[in-house]
Scaffold this motif. Structure first.
Motif, PDB file in Angstrom:
ATOM      1  N   THR A  92       0.824  -1.208   0.000  1.00 43.00           N
ATOM      2  CA  THR A  92       0.000   0.000   0.000  1.00 43.00           C
ATOM      3  C   THR A  92       0.861   1.262   0.000  1.00 43.00           C
ATOM      4  OG1 THR A  92      -0.158   0.015   2.417  1.00 43.00           O
ATOM      5  CG2 THR A  92      -1.889  -1.152   1.206  1.00 43.00           C
ATOM      6  N   ALA A  93       0.348   2.284  -0.635  1.00 39.39           N
ATOM      7  CA  ALA A  93       0.939   3.618  -0.565  1.00 39.39           C
ATOM      8  C   ALA A  93      -0.185   4.534  -0.107  1.00 39.39           C
ATOM      9  CB  ALA A  93       1.479   4.053  -1.916  1.00 39.39           C
ATOM     10  N   THR A  94      -0.173   4.930   1.154  1.00 45.07           N
ATOM     11  CA  THR A  94      -1.290   5.678   1.734  1.00 45.07           C
ATOM     12  C   THR A  94      -1.004   7.180   1.743  1.00 45.07           C
ATOM     13  OG1 THR A  94      -0.407   5.370   3.965  1.00 45.07           O
ATOM     14  CG2 THR A  94      -1.955   3.726   3.155  1.00 45.07           C
ATOM     15  N   GLY A  95      -2.084   7.949   1.785  1.00 42.36           N
ATOM     16  CA  GLY A  95      -1.945   9.391   1.744  1.00 42.36           C
ATOM     17  C   GLY A  95      -1.240   9.855   0.481  1.00 42.36           C
ATOM     18  N   PHE A  96      -1.394   9.090  -0.591  1.00 44.90           N
ATOM     19  CA  PHE A  96      -0.663   9.347  -1.832  1.00 44.90           C
ATOM     20  C   PHE A  96      -1.598   9.996  -2.839  1.00 44.90           C
ATOM     21  CE2 PHE A  96       1.487   8.581  -5.791  1.00 44.90           C
ATOM     22  CZ  PHE A  96       2.844   8.531  -5.473  1.00 44.90           C
ATOM     23  N   ARG A  97      -1.385  11.254  -3.102  1.00 42.40           N
ATOM     24  CA  ARG A  97      -2.216  12.004  -4.034  1.00 42.40           C
ATOM     25  C   ARG A  97      -1.388  12.261  -5.294  1.00 42.40           C
ATOM     26  NH1 ARG A  97      -6.566  13.346  -1.126  1.00 42.40           N
ATOM     27  NH2 ARG A  97      -7.331  14.879  -2.617  1.00 42.40           N
ATOM     28  N   THR A  98      -1.712  11.532  -6.336  1.00 41.16           N
ATOM     29  CA  THR A  98      -0.879  11.498  -7.536  1.00 41.16           C
ATOM     30  C   THR A  98      -0.859  12.841  -8.263  1.00 41.16           C
ATOM     31  OG1 THR A  98      -1.462   9.167  -7.808  1.00 41.16           O
ATOM     32  CG2 THR A  98      -0.420  10.279  -9.683  1.00 41.16           C
ATOM     33  N   GLU A  99       0.336  13.302  -8.548  1.00 37.48           N
ATOM     34  CA  GLU A  99       0.507  14.544  -9.301  1.00 37.48           C
ATOM     35  C   GLU A  99       1.083  14.306 -10.690  1.00 37.48           C
ATOM     36  OE1 GLU A  99       3.615  17.763  -8.416  1.00 37.48           O
ATOM     37  OE2 GLU A  99       1.737  18.685  -7.729  1.00 37.48           O
ATOM     38  N   ALA A 100       1.925  13.262 -10.826  1.00 37.34           N
ATOM     39  CA  ALA A 100       2.572  13.035 -12.121  1.00 37.34           C
ATOM     40  C   ALA A 100       2.853  11.561 -12.344  1.00 37.34           C
ATOM     41  CB  ALA A 100       3.879  13.828 -12.198  1.00 37.34           C
ATOM     42  N   VAL A 101       2.914  11.204 -13.613  1.00 30.94           N
ATOM     43  CA  VAL A 101       3.326   9.874 -14.043  1.00 30.94           C
ATOM     44  C   VAL A 101       4.532  10.070 -14.960  1.00 30.94           C
ATOM     45  CG1 VAL A 101       2.661   7.735 -15.195  1.00 30.94           C
ATOM     46  CG2 VAL A 101       0.937   9.082 -13.981  1.00 30.94           C
ATOM     47  N   GLU A 102       5.662   9.496 -14.565  1.00 30.78           N
ATOM     48  CA  GLU A 102       6.890   9.684 -15.333  1.00 30.78           C
ATOM     49  C   GLU A 102       7.344   8.367 -15.944  1.00 30.78           C
ATOM     50  OE1 GLU A 102       9.772  11.418 -12.749  1.00 30.78           O
ATOM     51  OE2 GLU A 102       8.667  13.320 -12.513  1.00 30.78           O
ATOM     52  N   ARG A 103       7.991   8.452 -17.068  1.00 24.64           N
ATOM     53  CA  ARG A 103       8.537   7.276 -17.747  1.00 24.64           C
ATOM     54  C   ARG A 103       9.886   6.906 -17.158  1.00 24.64           C
ATOM     55  NH1 ARG A 103       5.564   4.089 -21.534  1.00 24.64           N
ATOM     56  NH2 ARG A 103       4.025   5.438 -22.516  1.00 24.64           N
ATOM     57  N   ASP A 104      10.083   5.614 -16.985  1.00 27.85           N
ATOM     58  CA  ASP A 104      11.380   5.061 -16.604  1.00 27.85           C
ATOM     59  C   ASP A 104      11.635   3.903 -17.553  1.00 27.85           C
ATOM     60  OD1 ASP A 104      13.693   4.154 -15.462  1.00 27.85           O
ATOM     61  OD2 ASP A 104      12.773   3.475 -13.585  1.00 27.85           O
ATOM     62  N   GLY A 105      12.096   4.229 -18.742  1.00 24.47           N
ATOM     63  CA  GLY A 105      12.219   3.221 -19.780  1.00 24.47           C
ATOM     64  C   GLY A 105      10.835   2.780 -20.210  1.00 24.47           C
ATOM     65  N   ASP A 106      10.555   1.489 -20.118  1.00 22.51           N
ATOM     66  CA  ASP A 106       9.239   0.959 -20.455  1.00 22.51           C
ATOM     67  C   ASP A 106       8.304   0.941 -19.256  1.00 22.51           C
ATOM     68  OD1 ASP A 106       9.982   0.508 -23.075  1.00 22.51           O
ATOM     69  OD2 ASP A 106      10.706  -1.530 -22.649  1.00 22.51           O
ATOM     70  N   ARG A 107       8.776   1.437 -18.125  1.00 25.88           N
ATOM     71  CA  ARG A 107       7.974   1.390 -16.910  1.00 25.88           C
ATOM     72  C   ARG A 107       7.537   2.794 -16.507  1.00 25.88           C
ATOM     73  NH1 ARG A 107      10.438  -2.230 -12.402  1.00 25.88           N
ATOM     74  NH2 ARG A 107       8.324  -3.095 -12.285  1.00 25.88           N
ATOM     75  N   LEU A 108       6.676   2.868 -15.478  1.00 22.21           N
ATOM     76  CA  LEU A 108       6.105   4.138 -15.048  1.00 22.21           C
ATOM     77  C   LEU A 108       6.385   4.374 -13.570  1.00 22.21           C
ATOM     78  CD1 LEU A 108       2.607   3.729 -16.734  1.00 22.21           C
ATOM     79  CD2 LEU A 108       4.547   5.028 -17.619  1.00 22.21           C
ATOM     80  N   VAL A 109       6.631   5.626 -13.230  1.00 22.28           N
ATOM     81  CA  VAL A 109       6.862   6.021 -11.846  1.00 22.28           C
ATOM     82  C   VAL A 109       5.797   7.026 -11.443  1.00 22.28           C
ATOM     83  CG1 VAL A 109       8.426   7.171 -10.240  1.00 22.28           C
ATOM     84  CG2 VAL A 109       9.349   5.622 -11.989  1.00 22.28           C
ATOM     85  N   LEU A 110       5.094   6.741 -10.357  1.00 16.31           N
ATOM     86  CA  LEU A 110       4.078   7.656  -9.850  1.00 16.31           C
ATOM     87  C   LEU A 110       4.711   8.608  -8.844  1.00 16.31           C
ATOM     88  CD1 LEU A 110       2.319   5.441 -11.144  1.00 16.31           C
ATOM     89  CD2 LEU A 110       0.673   5.799  -9.302  1.00 16.31           C
ATOM     90  N   VAL A 111       4.369   9.887  -8.988  1.00 15.24           N
ATOM     91  CA  VAL A 111       4.913  10.929  -8.117  1.00 15.24           C
ATOM     92  C   VAL A 111       3.754  11.618  -7.409  1.00 15.24           C
ATOM     93  CG1 VAL A 111       6.325  13.009  -7.988  1.00 15.24           C
ATOM     94  CG2 VAL A 111       6.794  11.293  -9.758  1.00 15.24           C
ATOM     95  N   ALA A 112       3.868  11.766  -6.091  1.00 11.83           N
ATOM     96  CA  ALA A 112       2.804  12.365  -5.298  1.00 11.83           C
ATOM     97  C   ALA A 112       2.981  13.867  -5.169  1.00 11.83           C
ATOM     98  CB  ALA A 112       2.758  11.728  -3.908  1.00 11.83           C
ATOM     99  N   GLU A 113       1.920  14.532  -4.721  1.00  7.62           N
ATOM    100  CA  GLU A 113       1.971  15.978  -4.519  1.00  7.62           C
ATOM    101  C   GLU A 113       3.055  16.368  -3.519  1.00  7.62           C
ATOM    102  OE1 GLU A 113      -2.721  17.124  -5.289  1.00  7.62           O
ATOM    103  OE2 GLU A 113      -1.972  16.908  -3.241  1.00  7.62           O
ATOM    104  N   ASP A 114       3.338  15.479  -2.551  1.00  2.59           N
ATOM    105  CA  ASP A 114       4.352  15.795  -1.545  1.00  2.59           C
ATOM    106  C   ASP A 114       5.759  15.400  -1.989  1.00  2.59           C
ATOM    107  OD1 ASP A 114       4.306  13.039  -1.384  1.00  2.59           O
ATOM    108  OD2 ASP A 114       3.488  12.947   0.643  1.00  2.59           O
ATOM    109  N   GLY A 115       5.907  14.978  -3.241  1.00  5.12           N
ATOM    110  CA  GLY A 115       7.226  14.664  -3.779  1.00  5.12           C
ATOM    111  C   GLY A 115       7.624  13.207  -3.687  1.00  5.12           C
ATOM    112  N   ARG A 116       6.846  12.391  -2.992  1.00  5.86           N
ATOM    113  CA  ARG A 116       7.182  10.960  -2.905  1.00  5.86           C
ATOM    114  C   ARG A 116       7.141  10.314  -4.277  1.00  5.86           C
ATOM    115  NH1 ARG A 116       3.224   8.107   0.986  1.00  5.86           N
ATOM    116  NH2 ARG A 116       1.891   9.921   0.505  1.00  5.86           N
ATOM    117  N   ARG A 117       8.076   9.419  -4.497  1.00  2.00           N
ATOM    118  CA  ARG A 117       8.147   8.684  -5.756  1.00  2.00           C
ATOM    119  C   ARG A 117       8.094   7.188  -5.435  1.00  2.00           C
ATOM    120  NH1 ARG A 117      10.469  11.781  -9.864  1.00  2.00           N
ATOM    121  NH2 ARG A 117      11.271   9.897 -10.888  1.00  2.00           N
ATOM    122  N   LEU A 118       7.204   6.472  -6.111  1.00  2.00           N
ATOM    123  CA  LEU A 118       7.087   5.042  -5.885  1.00  2.00           C
ATOM    124  C   LEU A 118       8.023   4.278  -6.802  1.00  2.00           C
ATOM    125  CD1 LEU A 118       3.219   4.616  -5.581  1.00  2.00           C
ATOM    126  CD2 LEU A 118       4.891   5.020  -3.770  1.00  2.00           C
TER     127      LEU A 118
END
Length: 454
Positions: A270-296
Motif C-alpha cells: 500500500t501507498a497511503t496518503g498518496f495524491r498522484t501529481e505526475a506519471v513519469e517514464r522510466d524506460g518501459d515502466r512508469l513512476v508515480l509521483v505524489a503531490e508531496d514529492g514521494r516517488r514510488l
C-alpha cells in the motif's frame, strides 16, 4: 403542438433506462429508448466478467417483470448472485426485446434542447416540446421530437482520472497505453498476459479497487512475480475495507475482506496518503509521483478506479439545477454527498428530488448521482417509477414512496464474489461500509464496475 401524443425519450438501454420504459408502458405512455451501443446493457457488458454483490431479487424491476411475464420469462432464483454478463443476457436483453421498436440501437444522443429555443430564451419555452439530436451508427443525423426526456445514460463513459485534483496527472495521457480504467478480466489470455509477472498500481478505494486487488492477488498466487501496489489518497482506517461482517450485503463485505487478505498475504503493498501529481517514464515502466514529492518504485501497468462522472455536454441547452460539487440535482445532492453520507443515509426518492428548472427533463439512475459513488439499482427503479407516474399525471403516486431499503442500503455495485459460503460467514473488521458506484447499476461498482472513494 400537442405534446401529449409525442414519445418520452429515454436515453440509455441499461437497467434504469429499460425500467423507465417499462413503467411508461404500464402508464399508457409511449417510450422511445435511444441506445448508443449495439445491444441492451452495452455498458454492463463491458464488465460482464464481474460478479455483482447484489442478488437477482435486488436488480430486477417490478414493472419490467410484469412486462416480461407473458413471454414466459421467469426471474432467476432471487437469492443467487449474478455477473454483469448474466444481467445483460438473462434480463436486460429480453426486456429490450419485448419492448421491440421502442428501443433503437446505434443512436447516440448528441444534444437535447427545447424546440426553437436555446438556453437563453424564455418566451414560450414551456409550451415547446423537446428536440433530441442523435447520431446514427452509419454516420447520419436525426432529430426526434419528445414530450419529455429521461436521461439514464449513466456515467460509465467518463471514468475519473488519476490526478487527485480531478484532472489527469501530468503524463497520464501520454502513458495511456499502460493505463486501464476497468477491472481486468484475467480469464482472457491477452489480459492475463498484460498483468502476469508484472507490478501493477491500483488507484482507488471502492469496490472496483477491491475487485482488482483480489483478482491480482489470485494471479500472484499462481505467478509469484505478480504484485499490486494499492494507491490510497487517505490513510488506512477501520472503514478502508468496507463493512466486513457488519455489511448487510454479505458479498460486499466479503469483497473488502479479500482485498484485506491480499495486502496481508503480501500480494499487494500500500501507498497511503498518496495524491498522484505526475506519471513519469522510466524506460518501459512508469513512476508515480505524489503531490508531496514521494516517488514510488516503477510499475509496469496502472489500473485507475477512481469513480465516474456524468457527461453533461449534450444537455448544455437545457436549464438544469445541479449541485456545484456533485453535479447531481440540487434537491438530491445533500442526501448523497459522500463527504457526509454512506448508503444507509440515502432514502428512496423520486420526481420531487429529480426535477429541474427545465420542466419535463430528468436525470435518472447513475446519471442522477453525478459524481457520488453510492448508487443502488433499486433506488433507480424507484426513481423512474415516480417519474413515470408524474408524467402520467398521477401526482399522488409520484410522491408516494414504494421502496423499503435495509438500514445500510442495498448497493448494487459491481463486485467480486466467487465463494458464497465464505461470504455468508462475513469474518472481518467492523466498519462503516461505504459503497462504490457501479455503472450502470448498481453499478458501482456500478457500477460498474465503478469505484469511488468513501
Amino acid at each position: 403542438m400537442d405534446k401529449q401524443h409525442l414519445p418520452v425519450v429515454v436515453i440509455g438501454a441499461g437497467p434504469i433506462g429499460l425500467a423507465a420504459a417499462a413503467h411508461l408502458v404500464e402508464r399508457g405512455l409511449e417510450p422511445l429508448v435511444l441506445e448508443a451501443g449495439p445491444s441492451a446493457g452495452s455498458a454492463v457488458r463491458d464488465w460482464s466478467h464481474v460478479r455483482l454483490f447484489s442478488t437477482w431479487a435486488e436488480v430486477t424491476d417490478p414493472a419490467a417483470e410484469k412486462l416480461l411475464a407473458p413471454t414466459g420469462w421467469v426471474r432467476p432464483e432471487g437469492t443467487t448472485y449474478l455477473t454483469g454478463g448474466d444481467w445483460a443476457e438473462r434480463y436486460l436483453q429480453p426486456l429490450a426485446d419485448i419492448l421491440g421498436d421502442r428501443v433503437r440501437y446505434g443512436a447516440r444522443v448528441s444534444g437535447v434542447a427545447r424546440a426553437g429555443r436555446d438556453r437563453i430564451v424564455d418566451s414560450g419555452r414551456e409550451e415547446q416540446p423537446f428536440t433530441v439530436h442523435i447520431e446514427t451508427a452509419d454516420g447520419g443525423e436525426e432529430r426526434i421530437t419528445a414530450r419529455a426526456v429521461i436521461d439514464a445514460s449513466g456515467t460509465w463513459s467518463v471514468p475519473g482520472p488519476m490526478g487527485a485534483n480531478g484532472l489527469p496527472a501530468l503524463g497520464e495521457r501520454a502513458a495511456a497505453d499502460h493505463i486501464a480504467h476497468r477491472v481486468p478480466d484475467l480469464k482472457e489470455p491477452a489480459v492475463r498476459a498484460r498483468y502476469a509477472g508484472k507490478r501493477t498500481a491500483v488507484v482507488g478505494s471502492g469496490a472496483s479497487a477491491f475487485t482488482a486487488l483480489a483478482a491480482l492477488s489470485d494471479l500472484a498466487g499462481q505467478d509469484a512475480d505478480t504484485h499490486a501496489v494499492w494507491i490510497l489518497r487517505r490513510n488506512i482506517g477501520d472503514a478502508t475495507y468496507g463493512g466486513g461482517e457488519a455489511d448487510q450485503l454479505p458479498a460486499r463485505g466479503a469483497l473488502g475482506l479479500r482485498a484485506k487478505a491480499a495486502v496481508e498475504a503480501g500480494h499487494a503493498s500500500t501507498a497511503t496518503g498518496f495524491r498522484t501529481e505526475a506519471v513519469e517514464r522510466d524506460g518501459d515502466r512508469l513512476v508515480l509521483v505524489a503531490e508531496d514529492g514521494r516517488r514510488l518504485d516503477a510499475v509496469d501497468e496502472i489500473i485507475v478506479l477512481t469513480g465516474f462522472r456524468p457527461d453533461l455536454s449534450f444537455l448544455s441547452e437545457l436549464r438544469l439545477g445541479l449541485d456545484e460539487r456533485l453535479q447531481a440535482p440540487n434537491a438530491l445532492a445533500p442526501l448523497i454527498d459522500p463527504n457526509a453520507h454512506s448508503c444507509g443515509t440515502v432514502y428512496p426518492h423520486g420526481v420531487k428530488e429529480l426535477s429541474h428548472p427545465e420542466q419535463g427533463v430528468y436525470l435518472a439512475g447513475m446519471k442522477s448521482y453525478g459524481r457520488a459513488p453510492t448508487f443502488l439499482a433499486m433506488t433507480g427503479y424507484e426513481q423512474v417509477r415516480s417519474i413515470a407516474a408524474a408524467l402520467a399525471g398521477d401526482h399522488e403516486a409520484a410522491e408516494r414512496v414504494e421502496l423499503t431499503l435495509p438500514e445500510t442500503g442495498v448497493c448494487g455495485g459491481a463486485g467480486l464474489f466467487d465463494e458464497p459460503d465464505a461470504a455468508q460467514s462475513g469474518e472481518g473488521d467492523e466498519g462503516g461500509g461505504c459503497c462504490a458506484a457501479p455503472a450502470t447499476l448498481s453499478i458501482g461498482t456500478g457500477t460498474p464496475t465503478s469505484s469511488g472513494g468513501c
